[in-house]
Structures are given as C-alpha cells and as structure tokens.
Design an enzyme around this catalytic site. Structure first.
Site, short mmCIF file in Angstrom:
data_model
loop_
_atom_site.label_atom_id
_atom_site.label_comp_id
_atom_site.label_asym_id
_atom_site.label_seq_id
_atom_site.Cartn_x
_atom_site.Cartn_y
_atom_site.Cartn_z
N GLY A 22 59.03 12.49 17.98
CA GLY A 22 59.88 11.67 18.77
C GLY A 22 59.12 10.75 19.66
O GLY A 22 59.86 10.06 20.93
N THR A 24 59.14 7.42 19.06
CA THR A 24 60.07 6.40 19.35
C THR A 24 61.27 6.31 20.25
O THR A 24 61.34 5.76 21.14
CB THR A 24 60.70 6.12 18.15
OG1 THR A 24 59.55 6.11 16.68
CG2 THR A 24 61.59 4.69 17.91
N HIS A 83 48.65 8.96 19.98
CA HIS A 83 48.71 10.15 19.31
C HIS A 83 47.37 11.04 19.51
O HIS A 83 47.21 12.20 19.03
CB HIS A 83 48.99 10.14 17.87
CG HIS A 83 50.28 9.50 17.38
ND1 HIS A 83 51.52 10.22 17.84
CD2 HIS A 83 50.69 8.48 16.71
CE1 HIS A 83 52.47 9.54 17.24
NE2 HIS A 83 52.11 8.42 16.60
N SER A 115 59.53 15.92 8.48
CA SER A 115 59.61 14.34 8.75
C SER A 115 58.41 13.60 8.32
O SER A 115 58.44 12.35 7.68
CB SER A 115 59.73 14.20 10.40
OG SER A 115 59.79 12.82 10.92
P1 A3P Z 1 63.32 12.61 11.35
O1 A3P Z 1 62.25 12.22 10.15
O2 A3P Z 1 63.23 14.16 11.53
O3 A3P Z 1 64.57 12.27 11.25
P2 A3P Z 1 58.06 9.51 15.90
O4 A3P Z 1 58.84 8.33 16.65
O5 A3P Z 1 57.37 10.09 16.86
O6 A3P Z 1 57.51 8.60 14.68
O7 A3P Z 1 59.23 10.40 15.35
C1 A3P Z 1 60.08 10.01 14.27
C2 A3P Z 1 61.25 11.34 14.22
O8 A3P Z 1 62.00 10.92 15.30
C3 A3P Z 1 62.15 10.78 12.87
O9 A3P Z 1 62.55 12.17 12.73
C4 A3P Z 1 63.22 10.10 13.70
O10 A3P Z 1 64.08 10.18 12.89
C5 A3P Z 1 63.28 10.57 15.11
N1 A3P Z 1 63.91 10.04 16.00
C6 A3P Z 1 63.68 8.32 16.20
N2 A3P Z 1 64.29 7.86 17.04
C7 A3P Z 1 65.14 8.91 17.51
C8 A3P Z 1 66.04 9.15 18.73
N3 A3P Z 1 66.42 7.96 19.24
N4 A3P Z 1 66.66 10.10 18.84
C9 A3P Z 1 66.36 11.27 17.94
N5 A3P Z 1 65.52 11.22 17.24
C10 A3P Z 1 64.74 9.98 16.71
#
Ligand code: A3P
Length: 278
Positions: A22, A24, A83, A115
C-alpha cells in the site's frame, strides 16, 4: 550506501513497507496531509502527477543518483518512500534519540503474495520464462523476496514501533480500508500535523480520503498515459502496474486451503510473543 550519501534531517518522514502493501496509497495520503494548506482539492497536484512523482523513493534515488543534491530542495517535512528493512538504516536514523520518523504499512501476507505475483508477472522481461504461481508461492514462503523475508521485514518495524511509538507508526492496510478517516487522523497526528476541529468539521479528512482513494488514483489520466517509476534496478515500472484491485482478501481466489494454512502457520510462528496479529 545510505550511510555515506544520505543526510537525514530531524524533520524527515520515511514511508516504509514491504512491496505491495500500500505504499502508493500512503504516498498520496501523506503528501496530501502534509501539504493540505497549500493546495485546493479541486486542483491538487496529485490529480496531475499521481503520488509517485511528488514523493521520491529513497531506494532508487540513493542507488541511482547519489549524491542526491535534489533532496536538499525538497520542502519540509521531506517525505521519502522506501522498502528497505529497518535494520538497514543507520543508527543515526533509527535511534529513538534521532527525531526523524517512520510510517510503516503492513498487509495480510496472503494478499501481499497475490499482489506481488501479479506485479512481477507484469514487469518481468518477456525474454525470461514466466514465473508460475506455485514457484512464487514457494519463494515467498521460504522468505526469498527482493527486500528480504516478508515476516522479518514486518517484525523489525513492529518491534521498533513498540519500543518508540512516537518514532515509528505501524499501520495496517486492512484498517485503512475499513476506517480510512480514523487511520488518517492517526497518521496526521503522528506526522505532527493533527487535523483541527475546524478542519474536521469542514470535511478536510474526507476530502483527503476521497482524493487518495483507489477509484480516484487508478483512474487518473497520468496513470493511463504510460509514464512510470524508475526502480533501483533501472527498470521503469509503468504507473498502471501500481493499481490492480485494491481490495482485502483477494487471496481467496487463488490459494488452496493447504496454501492458506501454511502461510497462516508461518505468520503465527513468526509473530508469536510479539503481540502482533494480522
Ligand atoms: P492489489 O494488487 O492487491 O490490488 P504498493 O503501492 O505498495 O506497490 O501496493 C500495491 C497494492 O496497493 C496493489 O494491491 C494496489 O492495487 C493497491 N493500491 C494502490 N493504490 C491504492 C489505493 N489508493 N487504495 C487501496 N489500495 C491501493
């Protein structure tokens, strides 16, 4: 390298997480919270650039561009995403005596695995053999991941948050999904920028939650146009790969009962006695 080339300021705030937990989302929430007095929600920079362009990644900047002079020009508090494991940071940053802060977000490892597998399949070079789900599952369970074993990553930050709650805020993706306003208020207070009663009454918390929602971010034009994020391996990952489903419990569509049980029992054994439950 971070020890030699990065000079932390006492006001710095580091967003830390294992990949696909999460980052992003938190990037957007933290930037919007820290800069809420500077922009209108109707014409917010996040609408135009997305959260990655305005919130640098410490990992790739440090590894690709050192010495990073652009860091000096960032407004205070400087926000960095990373990370890196907690134990990789110098004591000058992690000691309770230093004032910089860490926000950590963790997520159910079963959803992280799903994911991460999807993400890796999308960004993997076509010249390489595709990675099967079973292979990805085995590697994950055995702790073979880009930033070290998932469970150790989480535990290090969890322990640090227990020892110094004013320095490390430990959040869970699932909690933010369930009660975004509650978690956002917690985040703002930790960042030293609590929402005033007037802001709460004026709906600022809800505006930020809406601005940073999956629905809003994943549909931004900038995320569909094909730009991307340069990772520390020099690979450019297209923005669209940071948005997939954004839900809790997608693992149920992929894991057999046996797989679920194995991951849950690793989690239970690793976190035993720590007070952490996921
Ligand atoms: P999923 O693949 O389960 O959909 P990161 O940003 O750490 O790389 O994590 C990516 C994960 O966070 C993905 O999960 C993505 O879809 C989800 N994600 C990105 N933006 C989001 C938001 N605004 N709210 C909730 N989940 C989000």
């Amino acid at each position: 390298m971070i020890h030699d080339y990065f000079h932390p300021l006492s006001t710095d705030i580091f967003l830390t997480a294992f990949m696909r937990c999460g980052t992003t989302w938190l990037r957007a929430l933290m930037f919007a919270t820290a800069n809420r007095h500077l922009y209108k929600f109707s014409d917010h920079p996040i609408h135009h650039t997305g959260p990655h362009a305005i919130f640098p990644s410490l990992d790739s900047k440090i590894l690709l561009e050192y010495p990073v002079s652009t860091f000096d020009r960032l407004p205070s508090p400087r926000l960095f995403a990373t990370h890196f494991a907690h134990s990789l940071f110098p004591i000058s940053m992690t000691s309770p005596l230093s004032a910089c802060k860490f926000v950590y977000v963790c997520r159910d490892p079963k959803d992280v695995l799903i994911s991460k597998w999807h993400f890796m399949c999308k960004i993997r070079s076509e010249e390489l053999t595709p990675i099967s789900f079973n292979e990805a599952y085995e590697l994950f369970c055995n702790g073979v991941s880009e930033f070290g074993p998932y469970w150790d990553h989480v535990l290090e930050y969890w322990k640090a948050s227990q020892e110094s709650p004013e320095k490390v805020l430990f959040l869970k993706y699932e909690d933010i999904k369930r009660e975004p306003s509650v978690e956002l208020k917690k985040l703002a207070a930790f960042m030293g920028m609590p929402f005033t009663a007037e802001e709460e009454k004026g709906g600022v918390v809800e505006e930020i939650v809406k601005l940073c929602s999956f629905e809003n971010l994943s549909n931004l034009e900038v995320h569909k146009e094909g730009g991307g994020v340069q990772t520390f391996t020099q690979l450019v990952v297209e923005y669209k790969n940071y948005f997939r489903k954004g839900t809790v419990g997608d693992w149920k569509n992929y894991l057999t009962e046996e797989m679920r049980e194995r991951i849950d029992s690793i989690t239970e054994a690793k976190f035993k006695g720590s007070g952490l439950t996921l």
